[in-house]
Design a protein around this motif. Structure first.
Motif, PDB file in Angstrom:
ATOM      1  N   ARG A   1       0.845  -1.191   0.000  1.00  0.00           N
ATOM      2  CA  ARG A   1       0.000   0.000   0.000  1.00  0.00           C
ATOM      3  C   ARG A   1       0.886   1.249   0.000  1.00  0.00           C
TER       4      ARG A   1
ATOM      5  N   HIS B   1      -2.794   5.328   1.610  1.00  0.00           N
ATOM      6  CA  HIS B   1      -3.010   5.464   3.054  1.00  0.00           C
ATOM      7  C   HIS B   1      -3.648   6.810   3.375  1.00  0.00           C
TER       8      HIS B   1
ATOM      9  N   SER C   1      -7.274   6.808   2.906  1.00  0.00           N
ATOM     10  CA  SER C   1      -8.012   5.884   3.788  1.00  0.00           C
ATOM     11  C   SER C   1      -8.621   6.605   4.987  1.00  0.00           C
ATOM     12  N   ALA C   2      -9.351   5.850   5.792  1.00  0.00           N
ATOM     13  CA  ALA C   2     -10.029   6.407   6.968  1.00  0.00           C
ATOM     14  C   ALA C   2      -9.042   6.936   8.009  1.00  0.00           C
ATOM     15  N   ASP C   3      -7.774   6.543   7.905  1.00  0.00           N
ATOM     16  CA  ASP C   3      -6.787   7.071   8.854  1.00  0.00           C
ATOM     17  C   ASP C   3      -6.551   8.562   8.650  1.00  0.00           C
TER      18      ASP C   3
ATOM     19  N   ASN D   1     -10.048   9.989   4.492  1.00  0.00           N
ATOM     20  CA  ASN D   1     -11.299   9.207   4.374  1.00  0.00           C
ATOM     21  C   ASN D   1     -12.071   9.617   3.116  1.00  0.00           C
TER      22      ASN D   1
ATOM     23  N   ALA E   1     -13.342   8.069   0.707  1.00  0.00           N
ATOM     24  CA  ALA E   1     -14.523   7.291   0.308  1.00  0.00           C
ATOM     25  C   ALA E   1     -15.790   7.854   0.952  1.00  0.00           C
ATOM     26  N   GLU E   2     -15.635   8.416   2.142  1.00  0.00           N
ATOM     27  CA  GLU E   2     -16.814   8.887   2.872  1.00  0.00           C
ATOM     28  C   GLU E   2     -16.976  10.406   2.798  1.00  0.00           C
ATOM     29  N   PHE E   3     -15.872  11.099   2.712  1.00  0.00           N
ATOM     30  CA  PHE E   3     -15.891  12.570   2.641  1.00  0.00           C
ATOM     31  C   PHE E   3     -15.119  13.008   1.398  1.00  0.00           C
TER      32      PHE E   3
ATOM     33  N   LEU F   1     -13.648  16.188   6.675  1.00  0.00           N
ATOM     34  CA  LEU F   1     -14.070  15.028   7.471  1.00  0.00           C
ATOM     35  C   LEU F   1     -15.360  15.308   8.237  1.00  0.00           C
TER      36      LEU F   1
ATOM     37  N   GLY G   1     -10.652  16.070  13.590  1.00  0.00           N
ATOM     38  CA  GLY G   1     -10.849  14.656  13.888  1.00  0.00           C
ATOM     39  C   GLY G   1      -9.835  13.735  13.241  1.00  0.00           C
TER      40      GLY G   1
ATOM     41  N   LYS H   1      -6.759  12.133  13.748  1.00  0.00           N
ATOM     42  CA  LYS H   1      -5.852  11.937  14.878  1.00  0.00           C
ATOM     43  C   LYS H   1      -4.762  10.909  14.617  1.00  0.00           C
ATOM     44  N   PHE H   2      -4.879  10.175  13.525  1.00  0.00           N
ATOM     45  CA  PHE H   2      -3.947   9.072  13.317  1.00  0.00           C
ATOM     46  C   PHE H   2      -2.504   9.559  13.245  1.00  0.00           C
TER      47      PHE H   2
ATOM     48  N   VAL I   1      -0.567  11.011  15.359  1.00  0.00           N
ATOM     49  CA  VAL I   1      -0.069  12.115  16.195  1.00  0.00           C
ATOM     50  C   VAL I   1       0.631  11.505  17.416  1.00  0.00           C
TER      51      VAL I   1
ATOM     52  N   GLN J   1     -14.648  11.169  20.723  1.00  0.00           N
ATOM     53  CA  GLN J   1     -15.593  12.032  20.000  1.00  0.00           C
ATOM     54  C   GLN J   1     -16.533  11.118  19.242  1.00  0.00           C
TER      55      GLN J   1
ATOM     56  N   THR K   1     -16.217   4.932  10.954  1.00  0.00           N
ATOM     57  CA  THR K   1     -15.446   4.516  12.125  1.00  0.00           C
ATOM     58  C   THR K   1     -16.155   4.922  13.410  1.00  0.00           C
ATOM     59  N   ARG K   2     -16.700   6.131  13.448  1.00  0.00           N
ATOM     60  CA  ARG K   2     -17.414   6.595  14.644  1.00  0.00           C
ATOM     61  C   ARG K   2     -18.681   5.795  14.859  1.00  0.00           C
TER      62      ARG K   2
ATOM     63  N   GLY L   1     -22.981   6.076   5.004  1.00  0.00           N
ATOM     64  CA  GLY L   1     -22.344   7.291   4.501  1.00  0.00           C
ATOM     65  C   GLY L   1     -21.480   7.025   3.279  1.00  0.00           C
ATOM     66  N   VAL L   2     -20.814   5.887   3.290  1.00  0.00           N
ATOM     67  CA  VAL L   2     -19.950   5.531   2.159  1.00  0.00           C
ATOM     68  C   VAL L   2     -20.796   5.091   0.971  1.00  0.00           C
TER      69      VAL L   2
ATOM     70  N   GLN M   1     -22.285   7.598  -1.428  1.00  0.00           N
ATOM     71  CA  GLN M   1     -21.408   8.255  -2.407  1.00  0.00           C
ATOM     72  C   GLN M   1     -21.302   7.457  -3.697  1.00  0.00           C
TER      73      GLN M   1
ATOM     74  N   LEU N   1      -4.095  -4.506   5.769  1.00  0.00           N
ATOM     75  CA  LEU N   1      -3.631  -4.748   4.404  1.00  0.00           C
ATOM     76  C   LEU N   1      -4.250  -3.768   3.427  1.00  0.00           C
TER      77      LEU N   1
ATOM     78  N   ALA O   1      -6.944  -1.192   4.133  1.00  0.00           N
ATOM     79  CA  ALA O   1      -7.770  -0.022   4.428  1.00  0.00           C
ATOM     80  C   ALA O   1      -7.100   0.941   5.391  1.00  0.00           C
ATOM     81  N   SER O   2      -7.195   0.635   6.655  1.00  0.00           N
ATOM     82  CA  SER O   2      -6.887   1.662   7.635  1.00  0.00           C
ATOM     83  C   SER O   2      -6.300   1.026   8.890  1.00  0.00           C
TER      84      SER O   2
ATOM     85  N   SER P   1      -6.318   2.381  11.774  1.00  0.00           N
ATOM     86  CA  SER P   1      -7.239   2.641  12.901  1.00  0.00           C
ATOM     87  C   SER P   1      -8.285   1.533  12.983  1.00  0.00           C
TER      88      SER P   1
END
Lengths: 196, 270
Positions: free
Chosen positions: A89, A94, A97-99, A102, A104-106, A133, A173, A175-176, A178, B51, B58-59, B103-104, B107, B158, B160-161, B163
């Motif tokens: 990757r 990276h 990604s959501a870390d 994100n 895909a979502e935002f 985000l 938001g 935070k990854f 830090v 939060q 994730t939230r 949410g995903v 899109q 592998l 995605a993420s 977190s």
């Protein structure tokens, strides 16, 4: 005679109104990029940018008012590491990604101005809201460079600017990593726009 | 101390293991599933922060973890053998993963969104339905749940993420803590479904998010369904609990390994 005087005054007012009318500029995506730099492991600074930015600037230099709306495609983030030959990757994957962003979502990072700040005739800074985000925070863009005038080759009217701000990504938001990857991020946006 | 708590191995492994151990000591006789949620919660606190807004996927997973805590408490009084309760759990888990992904999916194109949503719901619903129960040997069942959590974490890492990976690995670490206490002789509830529910829901949801938002191909998730079936090879498990647990780990690792290999060799474009 009075009619001529009235017509002259009316035409002067009309000319003044035309001069004061706000002009809408469309951002030239080919010459406009938001870039960022961030401390990595306390050892070096990683620099990257977003390749896709679009938006509009409305500007009335006479009235010293206007607005800026910019939308940045989060998935267009680029730090020069998009695909790795070994299949692992990449950093850009990276970052998408959501870390981090994100994407895909935002899919969009949006900036909308609320106020233009002038020092005399010079546009010094822009207050506005950055949404990333799903979180909106006020930021002030400093403008070390802002200029409107004709394009030196095509003579088309245009405006250009450099804008800078330092933000804390945890405020949004993100935070990854830090503190190994710094919280503070320097944003540099170069922007060129042409009348609509 | 802060440096230690910032380390991913502590956030996703050590701290959730310790939290799982402590909660299992207190609640293991009645609601061992709370140990899983405790491990998950510790990972959330250390890696993401508490939060709860904005509602990213994730939230939403964090919210699902909170709801799991209430569900395992209620289940501890109702008993896992109640058929209606099992059906409700599976449907609830299916609805939860659709909510997490909403949410995903919004899109994406409608056809993809519908297909992916239904597939994710079916996957997590199937995991919950086929989760180890009171009739399955305990040590291999717990080992399978550890492997499920860790393999979902590996898929997230592998494709995605990191977190997301931490959250799934934390559920496996907490399950490992419960297994350890069971092996040293502490009395843990016979209600395997209570322990399995939060692992299946949270790890299954992480795997789905990794596929929809990351590079994990959908077919890499299918072998994970076999992980929770491995404890049902009852004839194999004969001997002391430690040996049964070891065998459970080895057998569950086979489909988990296939899943990880598929994700490694056939990633899809993000």
């Amino acid at each position: 005679m009075q009619f001529r005087r009235f017509a002259l005054i009316a035409s002067l007012f009309a000319a003044g109104a035309a001069t004061a009318a706000p002009q809408t500029y469309v951002i030239d995506s080919v010459h406009s990029f938001p870039a960022f730099s961030i401390g990595h492991l306390g050892m070096s600074t990683i620099r990257g940018r977003f390749d896709k930015m679009a938006g509009k600037v409305v500007f009335d230099p006479a009235a010293k008012t206007g607005s800026v709306e910019v939308k940045i495609a989060a998935a267009s983030v680029s730090t020069g590491d998009d695909k790795r030959a070994d299949g692992k990757r990449s950093r850009d994957e990276h970052l998408r990604s959501a870390d981090f962003f994100n994407a895909a979502e935002f899919p969009e990072i949006v900036y909308r101005s609320t106020k233009l700040n002038f020092k005399g005739d010079i546009l010094e800074s822009i207050d506005g809201n950055l949404t990333m985000l799903g979180v909106t925070r006020p930021i002030r863009l400093q403008l070390p460079l802002f200029k409107c005038g004709p394009h030196p080759f095509t003579k088309k009217p245009m405006c250009g600017a450099d804008a800078e701000v330092t933000i804390k990504r945890t405020d949004f938001g993100m935070k990854f990593g830090v503190p190994a990857i710094a919280d503070e991020v320097q944003l540099h946006i170069n922007l060129e726009a042409y009348p609509e | 101390m802060n440096e230690l708590l910032d380390h991913p191995a502590v956030q996703g492994g050590v701290a959730p293991f310790v939290a799982g151990l402590l909660f299992a000591l207190v609640t293991g006789r009645r609601a061992p599933g709370l140990a899983i949620v405790a491990g998950f919660a510790v990972a959330v606190g250390l890696a993401l922060g508490w939060q709860l807004l904005p509602l990213s996927s994730t939230r939403k997973l964090v919210w699902v973890g909170v709801v799991c805590a209430f569900v395992v408490l209620v289940q501890s009084f109702l008993g896992g053998g109640n058929k209606k309760w099992r059906a409700v759990s599976a449907l609830g888990a299916a609805a939860a993963v659709i909510w997490v992904l909403l949410g995903v999916l919004q899109q994406r194109e409608t056809a993809f969104a519908l297909g992916a949503g239904l597939a994710a719901a079916a996957f997590v619903g199937a995991l919950v339905t086929t989760a180890p129960n009171e009739h399955d040997p305990r040590a291999p069942s717990m080992a399978a749940l550890v492997i499920l959590g860790w393999s979902a974490g590996a898929l997230a890492l592998l494709g995605a993420s990191a977190s997301l990976a931490l959250l799934a690995i934390a559920t496996g670490a907490a399950a490992a803590a419960v297994l350890l206490l069971a092996l040293v002789g502490l009395r843990i509830s016979e209600d395997m479904r209570n322990l399995a529910l939060p692992v299946c829901v949270l790890a299954g949801s992480v795997a789905c998010v990794s596929s929809v938002t990351g590079a994990v191909p959908w077919f890499a998730l299918l072998p994970l369904l076999a992980v929770t079936w491995m404890p049902r090879l009852r004839r194999i498990y004969r001997g002391p609990a430690v040996l049964e647990a070891g065998l459970g780990f080895v057998l569950s690792a086979v489909p988990a390994g296939v899943s990880i290999a598929l994700a490694f060799f056939f990633p899809h474009a993000v």
